[in-house]
Scaffold this motif. Structure first.
Motif, PDB file in Angstrom:
ATOM      1  N   ASN A 116       4.848  71.106 -77.639  1.00 46.43           N
ATOM      2  CA  ASN A 116       4.852  70.542 -76.138  1.00 46.43           C
ATOM      3  C   ASN A 116       4.774  68.943 -76.457  1.00 46.43           C
ATOM      4  OD1 ASN A 116       4.775  72.479 -74.634  1.00 46.43           O
ATOM      5  ND2 ASN A 116       2.470  73.055 -75.113  1.00 46.43           N
ATOM      6  N   GLY A 117       5.318  68.570 -77.713  1.00 47.01           N
ATOM      7  CA  GLY A 117       4.965  66.849 -78.047  1.00 47.01           C
ATOM      8  C   GLY A 117       6.260  66.415 -77.183  1.00 47.01           C
ATOM      9  N   VAL A 118       5.997  65.051 -76.684  1.00 51.53           N
ATOM     10  CA  VAL A 118       6.983  64.217 -76.329  1.00 51.53           C
ATOM     11  C   VAL A 118       7.268  63.175 -77.254  1.00 51.53           C
ATOM     12  CG1 VAL A 118       7.960  62.621 -74.431  1.00 51.53           C
ATOM     13  CG2 VAL A 118       6.658  64.901 -73.662  1.00 51.53           C
ATOM     14  N   ARG A 119       8.540  63.149 -77.764  1.00 50.16           N
ATOM     15  CA  ARG A 119       8.923  61.978 -78.678  1.00 50.16           C
ATOM     16  C   ARG A 119       9.761  61.169 -78.049  1.00 50.16           C
ATOM     17  NH1 ARG A 119       7.163  66.781 -80.428  1.00 50.16           N
ATOM     18  NH2 ARG A 119       5.974  66.754 -82.430  1.00 50.16           N
ATOM     19  N   LEU A 146      17.462  57.331 -62.161  1.00 54.87           N
ATOM     20  CA  LEU A 146      17.923  55.778 -62.343  1.00 54.87           C
ATOM     21  C   LEU A 146      16.880  54.822 -62.281  1.00 54.87           C
ATOM     22  CD1 LEU A 146      21.285  56.314 -60.257  1.00 54.87           C
ATOM     23  CD2 LEU A 146      21.075  56.029 -62.796  1.00 54.87           C
ATOM     24  N   CYS A 147      15.584  55.235 -61.723  1.00 62.02           N
ATOM     25  CA  CYS A 147      14.415  54.458 -61.880  1.00 62.02           C
ATOM     26  C   CYS A 147      13.595  54.450 -62.915  1.00 62.02           C
ATOM     27  CB  CYS A 147      13.573  54.926 -60.566  1.00 62.02           C
ATOM     28  SG  CYS A 147      14.483  54.729 -58.847  1.00 62.02           S
ATOM     29  N   GLY A 148      13.949  55.114 -63.906  1.00 58.84           N
ATOM     30  CA  GLY A 148      13.412  55.139 -65.037  1.00 58.84           C
ATOM     31  C   GLY A 148      12.191  56.153 -65.437  1.00 58.84           C
ATOM     32  N   ASN A 149      12.269  57.051 -64.163  1.00 60.77           N
ATOM     33  CA  ASN A 149      11.265  58.147 -64.378  1.00 60.77           C
ATOM     34  C   ASN A 149      11.536  59.344 -65.311  1.00 60.77           C
ATOM     35  OD1 ASN A 149       9.302  56.947 -62.370  1.00 60.77           O
ATOM     36  ND2 ASN A 149      11.001  57.592 -60.812  1.00 60.77           N
ATOM     37  N   LEU A 150      10.703  59.964 -65.959  1.00 60.15           N
ATOM     38  CA  LEU A 150      11.094  61.108 -66.858  1.00 60.15           C
ATOM     39  C   LEU A 150      10.553  62.261 -66.159  1.00 60.15           C
ATOM     40  CD1 LEU A 150      10.193  59.913 -70.448  1.00 60.15           C
ATOM     41  CD2 LEU A 150      12.593  59.919 -69.023  1.00 60.15           C
ATOM     42  N   TYR A 151      11.218  63.574 -66.298  1.00 62.63           N
ATOM     43  CA  TYR A 151      10.728  64.888 -65.630  1.00 62.63           C
ATOM     44  C   TYR A 151      10.810  66.025 -66.709  1.00 62.63           C
ATOM     45  CZ  TYR A 151      11.733  62.364 -61.274  1.00 62.63           C
ATOM     46  OH  TYR A 151      11.814  61.602 -60.474  1.00 62.63           O
ATOM     47  N   VAL A 152       9.860  66.931 -66.447  1.00 61.57           N
ATOM     48  CA  VAL A 152       9.789  68.241 -67.193  1.00 61.57           C
ATOM     49  C   VAL A 152       9.355  69.295 -66.268  1.00 61.57           C
ATOM     50  CG1 VAL A 152       9.248  67.269 -69.442  1.00 61.57           C
ATOM     51  CG2 VAL A 152       7.540  67.964 -68.010  1.00 61.57           C
ATOM     52  N   ASN A 168       6.165  57.920 -64.962  1.00 63.39           N
ATOM     53  CA  ASN A 168       6.706  56.634 -64.675  1.00 63.39           C
ATOM     54  C   ASN A 168       6.392  55.679 -65.504  1.00 63.39           C
ATOM     55  OD1 ASN A 168       4.117  56.310 -63.864  1.00 63.39           O
ATOM     56  ND2 ASN A 168       4.519  56.016 -61.567  1.00 63.39           N
ATOM     57  N   ASP A 169       5.904  56.140 -66.799  1.00 68.70           N
ATOM     58  CA  ASP A 169       5.726  54.971 -67.796  1.00 68.70           C
ATOM     59  C   ASP A 169       6.176  55.295 -69.263  1.00 68.70           C
ATOM     60  OD1 ASP A 169       3.955  57.249 -68.479  1.00 68.70           O
ATOM     61  OD2 ASP A 169       2.187  56.045 -68.421  1.00 68.70           O
ATOM     62  N   ASN A 170       7.316  56.091 -69.123  1.00 68.05           N
ATOM     63  CA  ASN A 170       8.103  56.162 -70.249  1.00 68.05           C
ATOM     64  C   ASN A 170       7.573  57.517 -71.157  1.00 68.05           C
ATOM     65  OD1 ASN A 170      10.341  54.527 -70.159  1.00 68.05           O
ATOM     66  ND2 ASN A 170       9.114  52.782 -70.745  1.00 68.05           N
ATOM     67  N   GLY A 171       7.112  58.324 -70.450  1.00 73.54           N
ATOM     68  CA  GLY A 171       6.424  59.756 -71.093  1.00 73.54           C
ATOM     69  C   GLY A 171       5.280  59.483 -71.634  1.00 73.54           C
ATOM     70  N   VAL A 172       4.289  58.191 -71.216  1.00 70.95           N
ATOM     71  CA  VAL A 172       3.119  58.324 -72.108  1.00 70.95           C
ATOM     72  C   VAL A 172       2.114  59.292 -71.197  1.00 70.95           C
ATOM     73  CG1 VAL A 172       1.137  56.649 -72.487  1.00 70.95           C
ATOM     74  CG2 VAL A 172       3.439  56.063 -73.009  1.00 70.95           C
ATOM     75  N   SER A 173       2.131  59.262 -69.838  1.00 70.19           N
ATOM     76  CA  SER A 173       1.398  59.976 -68.933  1.00 70.19           C
ATOM     77  C   SER A 173       2.030  60.635 -68.078  1.00 70.19           C
ATOM     78  CB  SER A 173       0.202  59.317 -68.249  1.00 70.19           C
ATOM     79  OG  SER A 173       0.936  58.433 -67.583  1.00 70.19           O
ATOM     80  N   TRP A 174       1.792  61.987 -67.436  1.00 67.58           N
ATOM     81  CA  TRP A 174       2.453  62.768 -66.571  1.00 67.58           C
ATOM     82  C   TRP A 174       1.652  63.367 -65.389  1.00 67.58           C
ATOM     83  CZ3 TRP A 174       7.585  63.812 -67.786  1.00 67.58           C
ATOM     84  CH2 TRP A 174       7.974  63.394 -68.974  1.00 67.58           C
ATOM     85  N   ASN A 175       2.511  63.131 -64.548  1.00 66.66           N
ATOM     86  CA  ASN A 175       1.665  63.786 -63.219  1.00 66.66           C
ATOM     87  C   ASN A 175       2.380  64.916 -62.559  1.00 66.66           C
ATOM     88  OD1 ASN A 175      -0.194  61.576 -62.925  1.00 66.66           O
ATOM     89  ND2 ASN A 175       1.734  60.041 -62.487  1.00 66.66           N
ATOM     90  N   ASP A 176       1.462  66.032 -62.123  1.00 71.01           N
ATOM     91  CA  ASP A 176       2.198  67.080 -61.589  1.00 71.01           C
ATOM     92  C   ASP A 176       2.644  66.812 -60.107  1.00 71.01           C
ATOM     93  OD1 ASP A 176       1.774  68.444 -63.941  1.00 71.01           O
ATOM     94  OD2 ASP A 176      -0.065  69.780 -62.945  1.00 71.01           O
ATOM     95  N   ILE A 177       4.089  67.155 -59.745  1.00 66.52           N
ATOM     96  CA  ILE A 177       4.368  66.700 -58.398  1.00 66.52           C
ATOM     97  C   ILE A 177       4.846  67.986 -57.527  1.00 66.52           C
ATOM     98  CG2 ILE A 177       4.832  64.388 -58.720  1.00 66.52           C
ATOM     99  CD1 ILE A 177       8.005  65.302 -59.070  1.00 66.52           C
ATOM    100  N   ALA A 178       4.435  69.321 -58.195  1.00 61.41           N
ATOM    101  CA  ALA A 178       4.766  70.652 -57.494  1.00 61.41           C
ATOM    102  C   ALA A 178       6.133  70.906 -57.886  1.00 61.41           C
ATOM    103  CB  ALA A 178       4.577  70.698 -55.977  1.00 61.41           C
ATOM    104  N   GLY A 179       6.935  71.677 -57.189  1.00 61.13           N
ATOM    105  CA  GLY A 179       8.192  71.951 -57.325  1.00 61.13           C
ATOM    106  C   GLY A 179       8.200  73.204 -58.152  1.00 61.13           C
ATOM    107  N   PRO A 180       9.316  74.072 -58.243  1.00 59.96           N
ATOM    108  CA  PRO A 180       9.461  75.417 -58.862  1.00 59.96           C
ATOM    109  C   PRO A 180       9.674  75.433 -60.197  1.00 59.96           C
ATOM    110  CG  PRO A 180      11.749  74.580 -58.069  1.00 59.96           C
ATOM    111  CD  PRO A 180      10.720  73.732 -57.616  1.00 59.96           C
TER     112      PRO A 180
END
Length: 190
Positions: A116-119, A146-152, A168-180
């Motif tokens: 689960n490491g983001v590199r 295109l806005c620079g956000n990353l998604y998993v 939205n900080d190049n993978g340093v922190s992550w926020n759950d936004i729901a979705g399937p």
């Protein structure tokens, strides 16, 4: 040839790359192929290797995530700096299904299904630094917008029914936004 798992076209070198996993027969092992005639003919460039997704920051610099490769000493990434004419192997943690390239830069992101490491690499994939650890199992696919956000995306094989996270900080922190959630070793698109 079995079902394709990843395909990528490099315009500058006019090369089309294809990876597949499921062999049609024992004489047709998992491999990766390159075509220089828009897919009319294919030449194998790896044998018995489960190469995953391709990601290119430009027409010259790209990486392929690898896993379960009998021809490589360990899992890792293969990278090119000449548009895919030559690929070199670099060890990295196991299980990168789909790396992400920030086009127009020297930056790649790599997400391991196993730890689960983001590199992140800022030198065309030559070196990698862990920038965060995801708390949950995911599909192994990392995408950006295109806005620079990353998604998993979370994996149904881990019991998730909904889970999509954004950074939205190049993978340093992550926020759950729901979705399937979706099954492991699949891709989603932004």
């Amino acid at each position: 040839m079995g079902p394709a798992k990843a395909i990528h076209y490099v315009a500058l070198t006019q090369r089309l790359f294809l990876s597949y996993w499921e062999p049609v027969s024992n004489s047709d092992p998992p491999a990766s192929y390159v075509s220089t005639d828009e897919g009319k003919t294919w030449t194998q460039f790896t044998q018995d290797a489960r190469l995953n997704g391709y990601a290119f920051v430009d027409d010259m610099h790209g990486i392929i995530g690898t896993t379960e490769c009998s021809i490589l000493p360990t899992d890792g990434v293969m990278r090119t700096s000449d548009g895919g004419l030559i690929w070199t192997y670099d060890p990295a943690p196991k299980g990168c299904w789909q790396p992400y390239a920030r086009e127009g830069t020297s930056t790649f992101f790599y997400l391991s299904e196993y730890d689960n490491g983001v590199r992140r690499s800022d030198d065309y994939g030559a070196t990698w630094n862990i920038i965060s650890q995801l708390p949950q199992y995911h599909t192994g696919c990392l995408k950006g917008d295109l806005c620079g956000n990353l998604y998993v995306q979370g994996s149904t094989s881990a019991g998730f029914t909904k889970w999509l996270s954004v950074s939205n900080d190049n993978g340093v922190s992550w926020n759950d936004i729901a979705g399937p959630a979706i099954s492991v070793d699949t891709r989603f698109y932004i």
